[in-house]
Design an enzyme around this catalytic site. Structure first.
Site, PDB file in Angstrom:
ATOM      1  N   GLU A  77     -20.187  55.267  -6.284  1.00  0.00           N
ATOM      2  CA  GLU A  77     -20.891  54.740  -5.110  1.00  0.00           C
ATOM      3  C   GLU A  77     -19.864  54.070  -4.184  1.00  0.00           C
ATOM      4  OE1 GLU A  77     -24.303  52.445  -6.475  1.00  0.00           O
ATOM      5  OE2 GLU A  77     -24.758  51.811  -4.433  1.00  0.00           O
ATOM      6  N   LYS A 268     -28.876  44.701 -10.603  1.00  0.00           N
ATOM      7  CA  LYS A 268     -28.226  46.024 -10.602  1.00  0.00           C
ATOM      8  C   LYS A 268     -27.000  45.982  -9.691  1.00  0.00           C
ATOM      9  CE  LYS A 268     -27.670  50.564  -9.294  1.00  0.00           C
ATOM     10  NZ  LYS A 268     -26.926  51.095  -8.144  1.00  0.00           N
ATOM     11  N   ASP A 284     -16.974  48.520 -23.624  1.00  0.00           N
ATOM     12  CA  ASP A 284     -18.250  49.095 -24.034  1.00  0.00           C
ATOM     13  C   ASP A 284     -19.278  48.651 -22.987  1.00  0.00           C
ATOM     14  OD1 ASP A 284     -20.730  49.600 -25.128  1.00  0.00           O
ATOM     15  OD2 ASP A 284     -20.208  48.907 -27.137  1.00  0.00           O
ATOM     16  N   HIS A 382     -23.884  52.136   4.372  1.00  0.00           N
ATOM     17  CA  HIS A 382     -23.979  53.301   3.492  1.00  0.00           C
ATOM     18  C   HIS A 382     -23.701  54.582   4.278  1.00  0.00           C
ATOM     19  CE1 HIS A 382     -25.286  52.643  -0.531  1.00  0.00           C
ATOM     20  NE2 HIS A 382     -26.088  53.685  -0.574  1.00  0.00           N
TER      21      HIS A 382
HETATM   22  C1  MEV Z   1     -27.268  49.368  -4.652  1.00  0.00           C
HETATM   23  O1  MEV Z   1     -26.529  50.099  -5.577  1.00  0.00           O
HETATM   24  C2  MEV Z   1     -27.293  47.900  -5.005  1.00  0.00           C
HETATM   25  C3  MEV Z   1     -28.214  47.043  -4.142  1.00  0.00           C
HETATM   26  O2  MEV Z   1     -29.531  47.568  -4.193  1.00  0.00           O
HETATM   27  C4  MEV Z   1     -28.185  45.646  -4.716  1.00  0.00           C
HETATM   28  C5  MEV Z   1     -29.211  44.707  -4.122  1.00  0.00           C
HETATM   29  O3  MEV Z   1     -30.224  45.156  -3.614  1.00  0.00           O
HETATM   30  O4  MEV Z   1     -28.949  43.486  -4.198  1.00  0.00           O
HETATM   31  C6  MEV Z   1     -27.798  47.051  -2.705  1.00  0.00           C
END
Ligand code: MEV
Length: 397
Positions: A77, A268, A284, A382
């Site tokens: 990414e 995430k 790991d 993006h």
């Molecule tokens: C995308 O890979 C990660 C995000 O969704 C994290 C977030 O929303 O804080 C941009």
């Protein structure tokens, strides 16, 4: 006798797959046959047929505990590496991230079943010999003990009764020093289980050995990373007024704090940075993720691993990430030349620095994501990156 697939060299395995009908071009496109790291990769995993490529990008400057590092990041990414760099520049201006770590402790669980009537007797036998089990565990790993680590605590609980048996769960706590410690701790726990089986199989009614394995909860491996971004820093880097930005970031943080669906995504984003940095270091990553998400749910719902709020003294923004990091500075993974090189490249020369750098990368990643989300939105960056990389026409024009 025909050779088993796992006994073959990578080249022989490829040949065997082609004989089985796999298209040679597919195989070559999927896994490089000529990578110089192939012998190491073959030792690191099973049934290896080649090397799989992933991009390696660089966080060019990351100031942590007053030391400047570079961070090698492997992710598909592109905006992850871009956002980490953007955030780290701002962090750098504010004096960098300060990270504190726990003395690393890994816990193993030893589970056996006994007849409910025999629980008292079994617990008596186990609890009165607590020191014996700790000594038995430490005898499994004299090197760890010499290094100042080793098993140091032990407790026992009972779990639910079912089918005329009670589960008894013992926990062994081990200081693992520079290692993640899974192998060391599992060896110790299995030794204890085998010893109990030899001694109790006949004397304890219904005794049946269950299993011995570490827990991936990471409770003994908490790492805390903090930063204060003063208004002066924010003014230099952020397009909106510092107090407006602080309010927007604090609100984004509160959103994750009060809404588990948002917290999952917030976290995430943190793991985008931590896992990308952990991959080149041979860690790991499943253990890191398992512990992180378990910790995030410690209060019964998914909560953010990093939070942001107004800093009362400076009026700027204060960020704090607290999470377990189940990682190792030493271990078999260091046999890989590429891993060894990544440790050198990142300037990681001990276990605390490994934890500090991963935590700082996670905090920067979270800040970078929220920064984009509360200002321009995530898609603008993006798509800009996508166009720069792929040369596609602007979808908005
Ligand atoms: C995308 O890979 C990660 C995000 O969704 C994290 C977030 O929303 O804080 C941009």
């Amino acid at each position: 006798m025909t050779q088993k697939f796992y006994e073959m060299t990578p080249a022989q395995r490829r040949e065997s797959l082609i004989h089985q009908g796999v298209d040679a071009h597919t195989l070559t496109a999927m896994a490089e046959p000529e990578s110089p790291s192939l012998p190491t990769l073959d030792v690191m995993s099973e049934n290896v047929v080649g090397a799989w490529q992933a991009p390696l990008g660089i966080l060019t400057r990351c100031l942590v505990n007053r030391r400047v590092h570079r961070v090698a990041m492997s992710t598909e990414e592109p905006s992850v590496v871009a956002a980490a760099n953007r955030a780290a520049r701002l962090f750098d201006d504010a004096g960098g991230v300060v990270v504190r770590i726990d003395e690393p402790v890994t816990c193993a669980q030893i589970m056996v079943a006994v007849h409910p009537d025999a629980v008292g007797e079994f617990l008596h036998q186990i609890e009165t010999r607590r020191d014996q089990w700790i000594a038995l565990a430490n005898a499994c790993d004299p090197a760890l003990v010499r290094a100042g680590g080793g098993a140091f605590d032990f407790d026992v609980t009972t779990r639910t009764e079912e089918h005329d048996e009670t589960l008894v769960v013992a926990r062994l706590f081990v200081h693992t020093k520079d290692a993640m410690g899974a192998n060391a701790v599992n060896t110790m726990a299995e030794k204890i289980l085998h010893t109990w089986t030899e001694r109790c199989a006949l004397s304890i009614d219904g005794f049946d050995p269950g299993m011995a394995i570490l827990t991936n909860d990471g409770a003994g491996r908490l790492v805390t990373a903090e930063i204060v971004l003063p208004p002066g820093t924010l003014r230099q880097f952020v397009a909106v007024e510092p107090d407006v930005f602080v309010r927007k970031m604090a609100r984004a943080s509160r959103f994750a704090e009060c809404d588990p669906q948002r917290a999952v995504t917030h976290n995430k984003g943190i793991m985008n940075g931590i896992i990308a940095a952990a991959i080149p270091l041979g860690q790991d990553t499943r253990a890191i993720e398992a512990a992180a998400y378990h910790y995030a749910c410690r209060d019964g719902h998914h909560a953010p691993l990093a939070v942001w709020a107004k800093d009362p003294s400076s009026g700027g923004l204060r960020g704090r990430l607290c999470m377990p990091l189940c990682v190792g500075f030493i271990g078999a993974f260091r046999a890989s030349r590429a891993v060894e090189a990544a440790f050198r490249f990142d300037g990681i020369d001990d276990y605390p620095t490994l934890c500090a750098l991963l935590a700082a990368t996670g905090l920067a990643q979270n800040f970078g994501a929220l920064w984009a989300l509360v200002t321009s939105g995530i898609q603008e960056g993006h798509m800009k990156l996508h166009r720069r990389k792929c040369g596609e026409a602007d979808p908005l024009n």
